[in-house]
Scaffold this motif. Structure first.
Motif, PDB file in Angstrom:
ATOM      1  N   GLY A  43       0.890  -1.144  -0.035  1.00 57.04           N
ATOM      2  CA  GLY A  43       0.082   0.018  -0.009  1.00 57.04           C
ATOM      3  C   GLY A  43       0.783   1.277  -0.083  1.00 57.04           C
ATOM      4  O   GLY A  43       0.354   2.282  -0.182  1.00 57.04           O
ATOM      5  N   GLN A  44       2.056   1.225  -0.150  1.00 57.98           N
ATOM      6  CA  GLN A  44       2.956   2.353  -0.129  1.00 57.98           C
ATOM      7  C   GLN A  44       2.727   3.139  -1.219  1.00 57.98           C
ATOM      8  O   GLN A  44       2.321   2.932  -2.357  1.00 57.98           O
ATOM      9  CB  GLN A  44       4.665   2.038  -0.031  1.00 57.98           C
ATOM     10  N   ILE A  45       2.908   4.654  -0.920  1.00 55.94           N
ATOM     11  CA  ILE A  45       2.510   5.698  -1.841  1.00 55.94           C
ATOM     12  C   ILE A  45       3.881   6.391  -1.962  1.00 55.94           C
ATOM     13  O   ILE A  45       4.381   6.876  -1.037  1.00 55.94           O
ATOM     14  CB  ILE A  45       1.561   6.675  -1.342  1.00 55.94           C
ATOM     15  N   LEU A  46       4.438   6.558  -3.155  1.00 56.35           N
ATOM     16  CA  LEU A  46       5.696   7.293  -3.455  1.00 56.35           C
ATOM     17  C   LEU A  46       5.153   8.666  -4.199  1.00 56.35           C
ATOM     18  O   LEU A  46       4.696   8.588  -5.118  1.00 56.35           O
ATOM     19  CB  LEU A  46       6.828   6.529  -4.216  1.00 56.35           C
ATOM     20  N   HIS A  47       5.369   9.708  -3.565  1.00 58.31           N
ATOM     21  CA  HIS A  47       4.928  10.956  -4.115  1.00 58.31           C
ATOM     22  C   HIS A  47       6.163  11.961  -4.333  1.00 58.31           C
ATOM     23  O   HIS A  47       7.129  12.257  -3.483  1.00 58.31           O
ATOM     24  CB  HIS A  47       4.016  11.685  -2.970  1.00 58.31           C
TER      25      HIS A  47
ATOM     26  N   ILE B 142       4.687   7.491   2.002  1.00 56.83           N
ATOM     27  CA  ILE B 142       3.662   7.253   2.912  1.00 56.83           C
ATOM     28  C   ILE B 142       3.041   5.969   3.035  1.00 56.83           C
ATOM     29  O   ILE B 142       2.769   5.217   1.625  1.00 56.83           O
ATOM     30  CB  ILE B 142       2.483   8.118   2.383  1.00 56.83           C
ATOM     31  N   CYS B 143       2.942   5.385   3.990  1.00 54.38           N
ATOM     32  CA  CYS B 143       2.134   4.017   4.181  1.00 54.38           C
ATOM     33  C   CYS B 143       1.098   4.083   4.862  1.00 54.38           C
ATOM     34  O   CYS B 143       1.197   4.449   6.083  1.00 54.38           O
ATOM     35  CB  CYS B 143       3.209   3.105   4.896  1.00 54.38           C
ATOM     36  N   PRO B 144      -0.021   4.451   4.184  1.00 56.35           N
ATOM     37  CA  PRO B 144      -1.341   4.841   4.837  1.00 56.35           C
ATOM     38  C   PRO B 144      -2.028   3.639   5.837  1.00 56.35           C
ATOM     39  O   PRO B 144      -2.633   4.153   6.856  1.00 56.35           O
ATOM     40  CB  PRO B 144      -2.220   4.823   3.609  1.00 56.35           C
ATOM     41  N   ASN B 145      -1.570   2.429   5.713  1.00 50.78           N
ATOM     42  CA  ASN B 145      -2.083   1.540   6.855  1.00 50.78           C
ATOM     43  C   ASN B 145      -1.307   1.424   7.959  1.00 50.78           C
ATOM     44  O   ASN B 145      -1.733   0.755   8.827  1.00 50.78           O
ATOM     45  CB  ASN B 145      -2.274   0.262   6.135  1.00 50.78           C
ATOM     46  N   LYS B 146      -0.012   1.840   7.928  1.00 46.37           N
ATOM     47  CA  LYS B 146       1.000   1.965   9.008  1.00 46.37           C
ATOM     48  C   LYS B 146       1.608   3.363   8.862  1.00 46.37           C
ATOM     49  O   LYS B 146       2.679   3.316   8.465  1.00 46.37           O
ATOM     50  CB  LYS B 146       1.962   0.706   9.011  1.00 46.37           C
ATOM     51  N   PRO B 147       1.092   4.306   9.461  1.00 46.54           N
ATOM     52  CA  PRO B 147       1.696   5.496   9.265  1.00 46.54           C
ATOM     53  C   PRO B 147       3.025   5.673   9.828  1.00 46.54           C
ATOM     54  O   PRO B 147       4.002   6.530   9.340  1.00 46.54           O
ATOM     55  CB  PRO B 147       0.805   6.676  10.258  1.00 46.54           C
TER      56      PRO B 147
ATOM     57  N   PRO C 261       6.940  11.159   5.807  1.00 47.46           N
ATOM     58  CA  PRO C 261       6.087  12.086   5.099  1.00 47.46           C
ATOM     59  C   PRO C 261       6.468  13.367   4.852  1.00 47.46           C
ATOM     60  O   PRO C 261       6.076  14.341   4.076  1.00 47.46           O
ATOM     61  CB  PRO C 261       5.118  12.378   6.238  1.00 47.46           C
ATOM     62  N   GLU C 262       8.006  13.610   5.316  1.00 50.74           N
ATOM     63  CA  GLU C 262       8.648  14.957   4.945  1.00 50.74           C
ATOM     64  C   GLU C 262       9.197  14.637   3.648  1.00 50.74           C
ATOM     65  O   GLU C 262       9.813  13.777   3.050  1.00 50.74           O
ATOM     66  CB  GLU C 262       9.993  15.174   6.140  1.00 50.74           C
ATOM     67  N   TRP C 263       9.280  15.941   3.021  1.00 48.85           N
ATOM     68  CA  TRP C 263       9.795  15.845   1.707  1.00 48.85           C
ATOM     69  C   TRP C 263      11.477  15.743   1.825  1.00 48.85           C
ATOM     70  O   TRP C 263      12.151  16.590   2.484  1.00 48.85           O
ATOM     71  CB  TRP C 263       9.568  17.173   0.930  1.00 48.85           C
ATOM     72  N   MET C 264      11.884  15.050   0.847  1.00 46.49           N
ATOM     73  CA  MET C 264      13.280  14.614   0.691  1.00 46.49           C
ATOM     74  C   MET C 264      14.049  14.971  -0.582  1.00 46.49           C
ATOM     75  O   MET C 264      13.169  14.965  -1.507  1.00 46.49           O
ATOM     76  CB  MET C 264      13.640  13.139   1.033  1.00 46.49           C
ATOM     77  N   GLU C 265      14.865  15.568  -0.625  1.00 44.34           N
ATOM     78  CA  GLU C 265      15.518  16.195  -1.810  1.00 44.34           C
ATOM     79  C   GLU C 265      16.220  15.047  -2.596  1.00 44.34           C
ATOM     80  O   GLU C 265      17.026  14.209  -1.841  1.00 44.34           O
ATOM     81  CB  GLU C 265      16.492  17.436  -1.585  1.00 44.34           C
ATOM     82  N   ILE C 266      16.181  14.909  -3.895  1.00 43.53           N
ATOM     83  CA  ILE C 266      16.772  13.795  -4.687  1.00 43.53           C
ATOM     84  C   ILE C 266      18.069  14.238  -4.846  1.00 43.53           C
ATOM     85  O   ILE C 266      18.203  15.321  -5.651  1.00 43.53           O
ATOM     86  CB  ILE C 266      15.784  13.212  -5.594  1.00 43.53           C
ATOM     87  N   VAL C 267      19.099  13.743  -4.539  1.00 47.16           N
ATOM     88  CA  VAL C 267      20.519  13.870  -4.947  1.00 47.16           C
ATOM     89  C   VAL C 267      21.044  12.998  -5.652  1.00 47.16           C
ATOM     90  O   VAL C 267      21.150  11.727  -5.385  1.00 47.16           O
ATOM     91  CB  VAL C 267      21.365  14.327  -3.736  1.00 47.16           C
ATOM     92  N   ARG C 268      21.077  13.189  -7.063  1.00 46.42           N
ATOM     93  CA  ARG C 268      21.512  12.227  -7.892  1.00 46.42           C
ATOM     94  C   ARG C 268      22.976  12.243  -8.066  1.00 46.42           C
ATOM     95  O   ARG C 268      23.693  13.332  -8.026  1.00 46.42           O
ATOM     96  CB  ARG C 268      20.833  12.381  -9.343  1.00 46.42           C
TER      97      ARG C 268
END
Length: 170
Positions: free
Chosen positions: A105-109, A130-135, A140-147
């Motif tokens: 159920g994981q959500i990657l935003h 976000i994992c809605p069934n196990k918060p 939930p904090e935004w992480m900057e993607i460093v390539r």
């Protein structure tokens, strides 16, 4: 189920779960459909998902997109979108911290909008999970993607970590 009214959905066979060959490792079921008889590596799924990402860039430019898929496809999306090194993927996948994994159920935003400034970038540079069934399993904090990028010396050192398979004499 997602509560997105007036949404138009499309299916894409590129988003199918990993193919394990003739026998499904979970159910033990024999796969009869020859369209999918293969044993895919994660690298092969990455190539398939890269093609899907290119289709999204072409067909959905300027739109908001929701992609629904299974865990290993989600991992390959992360690998491709974040240009994540294989070693980092292995660390996250084997991590004892459930916030590092892709759970049921994981959500990657992903976002192009900088959460601090509100400015929009050309690339997806921020992600939250976000994992809605196990918060408690969420980040939930935004992480900057460093390539990762490398200098000449760093790239050479990285390549030299791996043993050569063949030696050639010229």
């Amino acid at each position: 189920e997602l509560g997105l009214p007036n949404t138009r959905w499309h299916t894409d066979f590129l988003l199918r779960e990993r193919e394990y060959g003739e026998i499904d490792p979970v159910s033990g079921a024999y796969i009869k459909d020859s369209f999918y008889k293969t044993n895919e590596s994660m690298a092969e799924i990455c190539m398939r998902i890269d093609h899907f990402i290119q289709k999204l860039r072409h067909k959905c430019k300027g739109k908001r997109v929701v992609v629904v898929s299974h865990g290993e496809v989600m991992w390959t999306l992360r690998l491709q979108l974040e240009q994540m090194p294989q070693e980092r993927w292995e660390e996250l996948k084997l991590s004892p911290d459930p916030r590092d994994r892709i759970n049921n159920g994981q959500i990657l935003h992903y976002s192009r909008r900088d959460p601090k400034t509100g400015n929009t970038d050309d690339h997806l540079n921020w992600m939250r999970s976000i994992c809605p069934n196990k918060p408690e399993w969420s980040r939930p904090e935004w992480m900057e993607i460093v390539r990762p990028t490398f200098t000449d010396k760093e790239l050479l050192a990285d390549v030299e970590r791996y043993p050569r398979i063949c030696e050639f004499e010229y």
